[in-house]
Design a protein around this motif. Structure first.
Motif, PDB file in Angstrom:
ATOM      1  N   VAL A 111       0.834  -1.208   0.000  1.00  0.00           N
ATOM      2  CA  VAL A 111       0.000   0.000   0.000  1.00  0.00           C
ATOM      3  C   VAL A 111       0.868   1.258   0.000  1.00  0.00           C
ATOM      4  O   VAL A 111       0.599   2.222  -0.736  1.00  0.00           O
ATOM      5  CB  VAL A 111      -0.951  -0.006   1.214  1.00  0.00           C
ATOM      6  CG1 VAL A 111      -1.663   1.335   1.330  1.00  0.00           C
ATOM      7  CG2 VAL A 111      -1.956  -1.134   1.091  1.00  0.00           C
ATOM      8  N   ILE A 115       0.901   4.145  -2.958  1.00  0.00           N
ATOM      9  CA  ILE A 115       0.630   5.560  -2.671  1.00  0.00           C
ATOM     10  C   ILE A 115       1.818   6.407  -3.078  1.00  0.00           C
ATOM     11  O   ILE A 115       1.665   7.515  -3.641  1.00  0.00           O
ATOM     12  CB  ILE A 115       0.313   5.742  -1.176  1.00  0.00           C
ATOM     13  CG1 ILE A 115      -1.021   5.059  -0.840  1.00  0.00           C
ATOM     14  CG2 ILE A 115       0.262   7.227  -0.803  1.00  0.00           C
ATOM     15  CD1 ILE A 115      -1.384   5.096   0.623  1.00  0.00           C
ATOM     16  N   TYR A 120      -3.350   5.733  -6.686  1.00  0.00           N
ATOM     17  CA  TYR A 120      -4.355   5.770  -5.623  1.00  0.00           C
ATOM     18  C   TYR A 120      -5.527   4.807  -5.872  1.00  0.00           C
ATOM     19  O   TYR A 120      -6.045   4.191  -4.938  1.00  0.00           O
ATOM     20  CB  TYR A 120      -4.871   7.200  -5.448  1.00  0.00           C
ATOM     21  CG  TYR A 120      -3.769   8.188  -5.164  1.00  0.00           C
ATOM     22  CD1 TYR A 120      -2.946   8.034  -4.046  1.00  0.00           C
ATOM     23  CD2 TYR A 120      -3.531   9.274  -6.008  1.00  0.00           C
ATOM     24  CE1 TYR A 120      -1.928   8.939  -3.779  1.00  0.00           C
ATOM     25  CE2 TYR A 120      -2.517  10.174  -5.755  1.00  0.00           C
ATOM     26  CZ  TYR A 120      -1.708  10.006  -4.641  1.00  0.00           C
ATOM     27  OH  TYR A 120      -0.698  10.890  -4.385  1.00  0.00           O
ATOM     28  N   GLU A 121      -5.941   4.706  -7.121  1.00  0.00           N
ATOM     29  CA  GLU A 121      -7.038   3.792  -7.446  1.00  0.00           C
ATOM     30  C   GLU A 121      -6.653   2.346  -7.129  1.00  0.00           C
ATOM     31  O   GLU A 121      -7.421   1.586  -6.533  1.00  0.00           O
ATOM     32  CB  GLU A 121      -7.406   3.923  -8.921  1.00  0.00           C
ATOM     33  CG  GLU A 121      -7.994   5.271  -9.312  1.00  0.00           C
ATOM     34  CD  GLU A 121      -9.454   5.375  -8.915  1.00  0.00           C
ATOM     35  OE1 GLU A 121     -10.080   4.328  -8.698  1.00  0.00           O
ATOM     36  OE2 GLU A 121      -9.947   6.499  -8.814  1.00  0.00           O
ATOM     37  N   ASN A 124      -6.490   1.765  -3.429  1.00  0.00           N
ATOM     38  CA  ASN A 124      -7.830   1.643  -2.854  1.00  0.00           C
ATOM     39  C   ASN A 124      -8.389   0.230  -3.074  1.00  0.00           C
ATOM     40  O   ASN A 124      -8.947  -0.382  -2.155  1.00  0.00           O
ATOM     41  CB  ASN A 124      -8.760   2.679  -3.483  1.00  0.00           C
ATOM     42  CG  ASN A 124     -10.143   2.648  -2.856  1.00  0.00           C
ATOM     43  OD1 ASN A 124     -10.294   2.869  -1.662  1.00  0.00           O
ATOM     44  ND2 ASN A 124     -11.153   2.363  -3.671  1.00  0.00           N
ATOM     45  N   ARG A 125      -8.212  -0.295  -4.293  1.00  0.00           N
ATOM     46  CA  ARG A 125      -8.702  -1.644  -4.583  1.00  0.00           C
ATOM     47  C   ARG A 125      -7.959  -2.684  -3.731  1.00  0.00           C
ATOM     48  O   ARG A 125      -8.557  -3.635  -3.229  1.00  0.00           O
ATOM     49  CB  ARG A 125      -8.542  -1.958  -6.076  1.00  0.00           C
ATOM     50  CG  ARG A 125      -9.588  -1.310  -6.967  1.00  0.00           C
ATOM     51  CD  ARG A 125      -9.574  -1.918  -8.356  1.00  0.00           C
ATOM     52  NE  ARG A 125      -8.339  -1.602  -9.052  1.00  0.00           N
ATOM     53  CZ  ARG A 125      -8.166  -0.533  -9.831  1.00  0.00           C
ATOM     54  NH1 ARG A 125      -9.169   0.329  -9.989  1.00  0.00           N
ATOM     55  NH2 ARG A 125      -7.019  -0.322 -10.432  1.00  0.00           N
ATOM     56  N   ILE A 127      -6.535  -2.224  -0.797  1.00  0.00           N
ATOM     57  CA  ILE A 127      -6.960  -2.109   0.600  1.00  0.00           C
ATOM     58  C   ILE A 127      -8.317  -2.777   0.795  1.00  0.00           C
ATOM     59  O   ILE A 127      -8.546  -3.476   1.796  1.00  0.00           O
ATOM     60  CB  ILE A 127      -7.031  -0.627   1.024  1.00  0.00           C
ATOM     61  CG1 ILE A 127      -5.619  -0.054   1.115  1.00  0.00           C
ATOM     62  CG2 ILE A 127      -7.740  -0.478   2.370  1.00  0.00           C
ATOM     63  CD1 ILE A 127      -5.584   1.449   1.337  1.00  0.00           C
ATOM     64  N   GLU A 128      -9.239  -2.594  -0.156  1.00  0.00           N
ATOM     65  CA  GLU A 128     -10.558  -3.210  -0.038  1.00  0.00           C
ATOM     66  C   GLU A 128     -10.456  -4.730  -0.015  1.00  0.00           C
ATOM     67  O   GLU A 128     -11.150  -5.404   0.757  1.00  0.00           O
ATOM     68  CB  GLU A 128     -11.451  -2.758  -1.198  1.00  0.00           C
ATOM     69  CG  GLU A 128     -11.908  -1.305  -1.089  1.00  0.00           C
ATOM     70  CD  GLU A 128     -12.778  -0.895  -2.258  1.00  0.00           C
ATOM     71  OE1 GLU A 128     -12.875  -1.692  -3.227  1.00  0.00           O
ATOM     72  OE2 GLU A 128     -13.343   0.212  -2.219  1.00  0.00           O
ATOM     73  N   TYR A 131      -8.864  -5.768   3.300  1.00  0.00           N
ATOM     74  CA  TYR A 131      -9.808  -5.528   4.393  1.00  0.00           C
ATOM     75  C   TYR A 131     -10.855  -6.628   4.460  1.00  0.00           C
ATOM     76  O   TYR A 131     -11.235  -7.083   5.546  1.00  0.00           O
ATOM     77  CB  TYR A 131     -10.487  -4.177   4.204  1.00  0.00           C
ATOM     78  CG  TYR A 131     -11.553  -3.892   5.238  1.00  0.00           C
ATOM     79  CD1 TYR A 131     -11.214  -3.522   6.530  1.00  0.00           C
ATOM     80  CD2 TYR A 131     -12.901  -4.019   4.918  1.00  0.00           C
ATOM     81  CE1 TYR A 131     -12.179  -3.273   7.479  1.00  0.00           C
ATOM     82  CE2 TYR A 131     -13.884  -3.776   5.860  1.00  0.00           C
ATOM     83  CZ  TYR A 131     -13.523  -3.395   7.138  1.00  0.00           C
ATOM     84  OH  TYR A 131     -14.483  -3.151   8.080  1.00  0.00           O
TER      85      TYR A 131
END
Length: 298
Positions: A111, A115, A120-121, A124-125, A127-128, A131
Motif C-alpha cells: 500500500v 501511494i 491511488y485507485e 484503494n482496490r 486495501i478493499e 480488508y
C-alpha cells in the motif's frame, strides 16, 4: 494434530454389550433349567442350589459391569469426536491468524509503495481486498468462547468458498456457557452444515448466523433462504432417524435438540417459502431455566 483413537471404541463397545447380554441370558437359562428340571441330580439339594445361584450371580455381575464400562466407553468416544472437531477448527483459526500476522507488514509495504507511486485507485482496490480478508477472520472473534470463534471462522470461510453470502451478528460475550464448548460447537456446526447443504442449489444464496445474550439466557439463530422444509416434515424433523438425505442420516438435529434440552434450553424451527430458521436458547442458570419454563406456561 488430529486426535485418532487406535481402535474403534464404538464397535468394541457394541460387541461387548451384545456378548455379555448373551452371557447373562445363557447363565440365567442354565440356572433355571438345572434347578427346575432336575437334569443334574448331583446338584440337587440346598448346597447345589446355592452354588448354581452363586455362579449365576457372579457371572451376571461381571457381565453387568462390562456392559456399564462399554456404555461409558461409547459416551467417551462421542465426546472425543466432538473434541476432535473442535481441535481441528481451532487449528484452522490459528493458521489463519498466524498467516494474517505474517502478511500484515507485506500488505502495508505494498500500500505504501502504491501511494508513493501515486497509484491511488490501485491502492484503494488493494486495501478493499485485504480488508475483506481481515474482516472475515475478525468477524468470528467476537465471543469469549474460543472453540465457538474457531467454528464460526471455519464455517464462514466454507460459505464463501461455496459462493454463499454469509453474515454474522454477535450481541453478547458468550462466556461461562452452561454446557461444554464442544457440545455447543456440535449444535451450531450441525445447523450451519444443514443450511449450507440447503443453499447448494439456491440462487442468491444467503446465510445469516446470529448469537445473542441477555440477563437470563444465551440465544442463537441460523437462517437461510433455501427451499422450505415441507410442512409435513416439520413435526418430525427432530425425531431420531428422520432425514431427507438418505439412509444413515437423521441423528444430527435430534442430538442437537437433546443437547439443548439437557442444559435447560431448547431448539425450534420455522420454515416458509422465503426462509428457514433454527432458533435456540440456553439459560444462564437453573433458576433462569425455571423462570423461562414458567413464563412459557403462562
Amino acid at each position: 494434530m488430529k486426535l485418532q483413537p487406535q481402535l474403534n471404541v464404538r464397535k468394541a463397545a457394541l460387541y461387548s454389550i451384545v456378548i455379555n447380554a448373551l452371557q447373562i441370558a445363557a447363565v440365567v437359562a442354565l440356572a433355571v433349567y438345572i434347578l427346575h428340571d432336575g437334569v443334574n441330580q448331583a446338584l440337587h439339594g440346598p448346597l447345589g442350589d446355592i452354588l448354581v445361584l452363586l455362579l449365576a450371580a457372579v457371572v451376571s455381575w461381571g457381565a453387568v459391569m462390562d456392559i456399564r464400562e462399554a456404555v461409558r466407553a461409547g459416551k467417551l468416544s462421542f465426546k472425543l469426536r466432538g473434541l476432535d472437531e473442535t481441535v481441528n477448527q481451532m487449528s484452522d483459526l490459528n493458521i489463519a491468524l498466524r498467516s494474517q500476522r505474517h502478511d500484515f507488514l507485506n500488505h502495508l509495504q505494498v500500500v505504501y509503495s502504491l501511494i508513493e507511486m501515486q497509484e491511488y485507485e490501485e491502492a484503494n482496490r488493494y486495501i478493499e481486498q485485504v480488508y475483506g480478508d481481515i474482516q472475515s477472520v475478525s468477524q468470528a472473534l467476537k465471543t469469549a468462547c474460543a472453540p465457538v470463534n474457531a467454528l464460526l471462522r471455519v464455517k464462514l470461510a466454507e460459505a464463501r468458498q461455496r459462493g454463499i453470502q454469509a453474515d454474522l451478528s454477535v450481541h453478547g460475550v458468550w462466556d461461562a456457557l452452561p454446557l461444554p464448548a464442544w457440545e455447543m460447537c456440535r449444535v451450531l456446526s450441525n445447523l450451519i452444515d444443514n443450511a449450507l447443504d440447503a443453499l447448494s442449489q439456491t440462487n442468491n444464496a444467503q446465510l445469516r448466523i446470529a448469537l445473542g445474550e441477555d440477563v437470563k439466557s444465551y440465544s442463537f439463530s441460523v437462517w437461510n433462504n433455501g427451499p422450505a422444509i415441507p410442512e409435513k416434515n416439520l413435526a418430525s424433523i427432530f425425531e431420531p432417524g428422520f432425514s431427507g438425505k438418505g439412509e444413515g442420516r437423521g441423528m444430527g438435529l435430534h442430538i442437537a435438540r437433546e443437547t439443548m434440552r439437557g442444559a435447560g434450553g431448547d431448539l425450534t424451527v420455522e420454515s416458509s417459502d422465503a426462509f428457514t430458521q433454527f432458533t435456540g436458547f440456553l439459560p444462564k442458570s437453573v433458576k433462569a431455566a425455571e423462570d423461562q419454563a414458567r413464563h412459557g406456561d403462562e
